[in-house]
Design a protein around this motif. Structure first.
Motif, PDB file in Angstrom:
ATOM      1  N   GLY A 149       1.932  14.625  -8.641  1.00 35.13           N
ATOM      2  CA  GLY A 149       1.739  13.223  -8.274  1.00 35.13           C
ATOM      3  C   GLY A 149       0.456  12.662  -8.828  1.00 35.13           C
ATOM      4  N   ASN A 150       0.277  11.359  -8.669  1.00 36.09           N
ATOM      5  CA  ASN A 150      -0.913  10.669  -9.151  1.00 36.09           C
ATOM      6  C   ASN A 150      -1.626  10.011  -7.976  1.00 36.09           C
ATOM      7  OD1 ASN A 150      -2.226   9.390 -11.838  1.00 36.09           O
ATOM      8  ND2 ASN A 150      -2.211   7.855 -10.219  1.00 36.09           N
ATOM      9  N   PHE A 151      -2.928  10.249  -7.895  1.00 32.76           N
ATOM     10  CA  PHE A 151      -3.761   9.621  -6.866  1.00 32.76           C
ATOM     11  C   PHE A 151      -4.746   8.667  -7.517  1.00 32.76           C
ATOM     12  CE2 PHE A 151      -2.929  13.806  -4.743  1.00 32.76           C
ATOM     13  CZ  PHE A 151      -2.230  13.307  -3.669  1.00 32.76           C
ATOM     14  N   ASP A 152      -4.860   7.476  -6.964  1.00 30.26           N
ATOM     15  CA  ASP A 152      -5.885   6.526  -7.383  1.00 30.26           C
ATOM     16  C   ASP A 152      -6.870   6.349  -6.240  1.00 30.26           C
ATOM     17  OD1 ASP A 152      -5.430   4.550  -9.981  1.00 30.26           O
ATOM     18  OD2 ASP A 152      -3.622   5.614  -9.373  1.00 30.26           O
ATOM     19  N   MET A 153      -8.155   6.365  -6.581  1.00 35.11           N
ATOM     20  CA  MET A 153      -9.176   6.159  -5.554  1.00 35.11           C
ATOM     21  C   MET A 153     -10.421   5.586  -6.216  1.00 35.11           C
ATOM     22  SD  MET A 153     -10.442   8.812  -2.597  1.00 35.11           S
ATOM     23  CE  MET A 153     -11.023  10.062  -3.729  1.00 35.11           C
ATOM     24  N   TRP A 154     -11.012   4.580  -5.587  1.00 32.57           N
ATOM     25  CA  TRP A 154     -12.249   4.006  -6.103  1.00 32.57           C
ATOM     26  C   TRP A 154     -13.059   3.486  -4.924  1.00 32.57           C
ATOM     27  CZ3 TRP A 154      -7.393   2.054  -6.815  1.00 32.57           C
ATOM     28  CH2 TRP A 154      -7.103   0.790  -6.276  1.00 32.57           C
ATOM     29  N   PRO A 155     -14.380   3.402  -5.054  1.00 30.81           N
ATOM     30  CA  PRO A 155     -15.254   3.088  -3.913  1.00 30.81           C
ATOM     31  C   PRO A 155     -14.918   1.790  -3.190  1.00 30.81           C
ATOM     32  CG  PRO A 155     -16.555   3.915  -5.746  1.00 30.81           C
ATOM     33  CD  PRO A 155     -15.164   3.715  -6.270  1.00 30.81           C
ATOM     34  N   ALA A 156     -14.495   0.760  -3.924  1.00 32.66           N
ATOM     35  CA  ALA A 156     -14.268  -0.545  -3.292  1.00 32.66           C
ATOM     36  C   ALA A 156     -12.876  -0.707  -2.693  1.00 32.66           C
ATOM     37  CB  ALA A 156     -14.505  -1.652  -4.318  1.00 32.66           C
ATOM     38  N   ALA A 157     -12.022   0.306  -2.830  1.00 29.22           N
ATOM     39  CA  ALA A 157     -10.666   0.200  -2.285  1.00 29.22           C
ATOM     40  C   ALA A 157     -10.725   0.038  -0.771  1.00 29.22           C
ATOM     41  CB  ALA A 157      -9.850   1.433  -2.649  1.00 29.22           C
ATOM     42  N   GLU A 158      -9.899  -0.858  -0.243  1.00 29.54           N
ATOM     43  CA  GLU A 158      -9.934  -1.119   1.199  1.00 29.54           C
ATOM     44  C   GLU A 158      -9.338   0.025   2.008  1.00 29.54           C
ATOM     45  OE1 GLU A 158      -9.798  -5.393   2.587  1.00 29.54           O
ATOM     46  OE2 GLU A 158      -8.441  -5.484   0.865  1.00 29.54           O
ATOM     47  N   TYR A 159      -8.494   0.828   1.386  1.00 30.96           N
ATOM     48  CA  TYR A 159      -7.940   2.008   2.060  1.00 30.96           C
ATOM     49  C   TYR A 159      -8.567   3.266   1.476  1.00 30.96           C
ATOM     50  CZ  TYR A 159      -4.289  -0.843   4.210  1.00 30.96           C
ATOM     51  OH  TYR A 159      -3.611  -1.776   4.956  1.00 30.96           O
ATOM     52  N   PHE A 194       5.639  11.357  -7.363  1.00 32.21           N
ATOM     53  CA  PHE A 194       5.069  10.300  -6.527  1.00 32.21           C
ATOM     54  C   PHE A 194       3.786   9.744  -7.117  1.00 32.21           C
ATOM     55  CE2 PHE A 194       2.798  14.028  -5.083  1.00 32.21           C
ATOM     56  CZ  PHE A 194       1.526  13.573  -4.771  1.00 32.21           C
ATOM     57  N   VAL A 195       3.455   8.540  -6.661  1.00 32.19           N
ATOM     58  CA  VAL A 195       2.179   7.880  -6.934  1.00 32.19           C
ATOM     59  C   VAL A 195       1.729   7.217  -5.643  1.00 32.19           C
ATOM     60  CG1 VAL A 195       1.106   5.884  -8.057  1.00 32.19           C
ATOM     61  CG2 VAL A 195       2.542   7.440  -9.401  1.00 32.19           C
ATOM     62  N   LEU A 196       0.465   7.396  -5.283  1.00 26.28           N
ATOM     63  CA  LEU A 196      -0.124   6.699  -4.138  1.00 26.28           C
ATOM     64  C   LEU A 196      -1.205   5.768  -4.653  1.00 26.28           C
ATOM     65  CD1 LEU A 196      -0.529   9.503  -1.439  1.00 26.28           C
ATOM     66  CD2 LEU A 196       1.446   8.067  -1.939  1.00 26.28           C
ATOM     67  N   PHE A 197      -1.182   4.531  -4.168  1.00 29.67           N
ATOM     68  CA  PHE A 197      -2.075   3.500  -4.697  1.00 29.67           C
ATOM     69  C   PHE A 197      -2.685   2.699  -3.548  1.00 29.67           C
ATOM     70  CE2 PHE A 197      -2.507  -0.829  -6.693  1.00 29.67           C
ATOM     71  CZ  PHE A 197      -3.521  -0.500  -7.576  1.00 29.67           C
ATOM     72  N   PRO A 198      -4.020   2.729  -3.396  1.00 29.33           N
ATOM     73  CA  PRO A 198      -4.658   2.026  -2.275  1.00 29.33           C
ATOM     74  C   PRO A 198      -4.997   0.565  -2.562  1.00 29.33           C
ATOM     75  CG  PRO A 198      -6.306   3.280  -3.456  1.00 29.33           C
ATOM     76  CD  PRO A 198      -4.986   3.550  -4.151  1.00 29.33           C
ATOM     77  N   GLY A 199      -4.581   0.044  -3.702  1.00 30.40           N
ATOM     78  CA  GLY A 199      -4.958  -1.303  -4.089  1.00 30.40           C
ATOM     79  C   GLY A 199      -4.364  -2.386  -3.207  1.00 30.40           C
ATOM     80  N   THR A 200      -5.155  -3.398  -2.940  1.00 29.68           N
ATOM     81  CA  THR A 200      -4.716  -4.546  -2.136  1.00 29.68           C
ATOM     82  C   THR A 200      -5.026  -5.819  -2.925  1.00 29.68           C
ATOM     83  OG1 THR A 200      -6.862  -4.525  -1.000  1.00 29.68           O
ATOM     84  CG2 THR A 200      -5.043  -3.355   0.065  1.00 29.68           C
ATOM     85  N   PRO A 234      -0.849 -11.163  -2.717  1.00 21.24           N
ATOM     86  CA  PRO A 234      -1.572  -9.917  -2.472  1.00 21.24           C
ATOM     87  C   PRO A 234      -0.690  -8.849  -1.826  1.00 21.24           C
ATOM     88  CG  PRO A 234      -2.947 -11.776  -1.886  1.00 21.24           C
ATOM     89  CD  PRO A 234      -1.582 -12.340  -2.201  1.00 21.24           C
ATOM     90  N   ILE A 235      -0.946  -7.592  -2.196  1.00 21.15           N
ATOM     91  CA  ILE A 235      -0.151  -6.475  -1.666  1.00 21.15           C
ATOM     92  C   ILE A 235      -0.994  -5.618  -0.730  1.00 21.15           C
ATOM     93  CG2 ILE A 235       1.410  -6.435  -3.626  1.00 21.15           C
ATOM     94  CD1 ILE A 235      -0.143  -3.891  -4.580  1.00 21.15           C
ATOM     95  N   ASN A 236      -0.321  -4.668  -0.105  1.00 22.89           N
ATOM     96  CA  ASN A 236      -0.930  -3.790   0.884  1.00 22.89           C
ATOM     97  C   ASN A 236      -0.801  -2.339   0.435  1.00 22.89           C
ATOM     98  OD1 ASN A 236      -2.265  -3.399   3.370  1.00 22.89           O
ATOM     99  ND2 ASN A 236      -0.333  -2.932   4.408  1.00 22.89           N
ATOM    100  N   GLY A 237      -1.321  -2.067  -0.775  1.00 18.61           N
ATOM    101  CA  GLY A 237      -1.179  -0.731  -1.329  1.00 18.61           C
ATOM    102  C   GLY A 237       0.246  -0.478  -1.778  1.00 18.61           C
ATOM    103  N   ALA A 238       0.509   0.759  -2.231  1.00 15.77           N
ATOM    104  CA  ALA A 238       1.858   1.084  -2.684  1.00 15.77           C
ATOM    105  C   ALA A 238       2.093   2.581  -2.685  1.00 15.77           C
ATOM    106  CB  ALA A 238       2.107   0.524  -4.088  1.00 15.77           C
ATOM    107  N   VAL A 239       3.330   2.936  -2.375  1.00 11.28           N
ATOM    108  CA  VAL A 239       3.829   4.301  -2.523  1.00 11.28           C
ATOM    109  C   VAL A 239       5.041   4.209  -3.443  1.00 11.28           C
ATOM    110  CG1 VAL A 239       4.791   6.335  -1.386  1.00 11.28           C
ATOM    111  CG2 VAL A 239       3.072   4.938  -0.208  1.00 11.28           C
ATOM    112  N   LEU A 240       5.005   4.939  -4.539  1.00  6.76           N
ATOM    113  CA  LEU A 240       6.119   4.973  -5.483  1.00  6.76           C
ATOM    114  C   LEU A 240       6.567   6.425  -5.586  1.00  6.76           C
ATOM    115  CD1 LEU A 240       3.513   3.187  -6.889  1.00  6.76           C
ATOM    116  CD2 LEU A 240       5.490   2.251  -8.085  1.00  6.76           C
ATOM    117  N   SER A 241       7.836   6.690  -5.320  1.00  5.62           N
ATOM    118  CA  SER A 241       8.282   8.079  -5.271  1.00  5.62           C
ATOM    119  C   SER A 241       9.702   8.237  -5.793  1.00  5.62           C
ATOM    120  CB  SER A 241       8.216   8.607  -3.831  1.00  5.62           C
ATOM    121  OG  SER A 241       9.353   8.187  -3.089  1.00  5.62           O
ATOM    122  N   ASN A 242      10.117   9.494  -5.863  1.00  9.87           N
ATOM    123  CA  ASN A 242      11.496   9.782  -6.261  1.00  9.87           C
ATOM    124  C   ASN A 242      12.489   9.482  -5.139  1.00  9.87           C
ATOM    125  OD1 ASN A 242      11.084  11.893  -4.479  1.00  9.87           O
ATOM    126  ND2 ASN A 242      11.328  13.531  -5.987  1.00  9.87           N
TER     127      ASN A 242
END
Length: 261
Positions: A149-159, A194-200, A234-242
């Motif tokens: 899977g792919n994880f995204d994370m950055w300091p300013a992410a709200e989640y 899978f991909v998990l994305f904390p972006g809003t 605006p979105i509330n993060g995302a989960v993309l999976s099989n």
């Protein structure tokens, strides 16, 4: 929808030419107000899209990561260069992304990986394709040795998904490609599960095209808590999976993360 798809593919090809033009030269990398990188390619592609939409579909609007115009039920949602931090450093994992979102629903998605010359396309209800060949998600479980899977994370992410990553990391392998859209195409093509994305906020530009492509490939896409969402706002993060592991991913997220109030 065919005319819209052809239009999106034409835009993608031209965007690829712009990306290549700056890739091996000074791409004018600079920092925006939110400390994310922007390049000359981002701006030129975004401006090109706006001019073409105004010319071809004047009643439509554009929601680009760098600029937009108009207000309409028909919105061209674009990330000119997803993975700009990689692109600015001449690391070949960045892609162009464009979706036609009608009344909040992603109807058409086009993603162009110019370095690999892979054009990912989907029209809702018509399947997903890469360079014209059908593609499908895999059926790999999280505890399968093939799970990736792919994880995204950055300091300013709200989640903050650190504890989610830690728990899931006990059973699955994870990487960070530097482009959530490129990683999402790996889900659609069956390479990742899978991909998990904390972006809003304005990160709808990152997920709009991936939403229809992954789902037409047989996968599932929701916000971080299992809800469907509009992709013209605006979105509330995302989960993309099989799809097979979607509820398992959500159960781990819900254990460690609470929705924003």
């Amino acid at each position: 929808m065919k005319d819209y798809l052809d239009f999106a593919k034409e835009i993608a090809r031209h965007a690829g030419e712009i990306m290549l033009k700056y890739y091996h030269s000074d791409n004018g990398a600079d920092y925006k107000y939110d400390q994310t990188i922007v390049t000359l390619a981002d701006k030129e592609i975004n401006d090109y899209l706006i001019s073409r939409v105004k010319e071809t579909y004047p009643t439509h609007s554009v929601d680009g990561e760098e600029a937009g115009f108009g207000k309409s039920d028909f919105v061209w949602v674009c990330d000119p260069v997803d993975g700009t931090a990689m692109y600015a450093r001449h690391i070949p994992t960045s892609v162009f992304s464009l979706a036609l979102v009608i009344k909040g629903i992603s109807e058409i998605g086009v993603v162009y990986d110019v370095q690999g010359d892979r054009m990912y396309t989907a029209v809702r209800g018509k399947g997903a394709f890469v360079n014209g060949e059908p593609m499908h998600v895999n059926d790999v479980s999280l505890d399968d040795k093939r799970s990736l899977g792919n994880f995204d994370m950055w300091p300013a992410a709200e989640y903050n998904l650190f504890d989610v990553f830690k728990e899931l990391g006990a059973k699955t392998y994870a990487v960070g490609l530097g482009s959530v859209i490129r990683a999402s195409m790996c889900v659609a093509a069956g390479d990742f599960n899978f991909v998990l994305f904390p972006g809003t906020g304005h990160k709808n530009c990152d997920i709009a095209a991936a939403k229809v492509i992954v789902e037409e490939a047989g996968g599932k896409v929701t916000d971080l808590f299992g809800n469907d969402q509009r992709y013209d706002q605006p979105i509330n993060g995302a989960v993309l999976s099989n799809g097979k592991i979607h509820e398992e991913l959500l159960s781990v997220i819900r254990k460690h993360v609470s929705p924003l109030s």
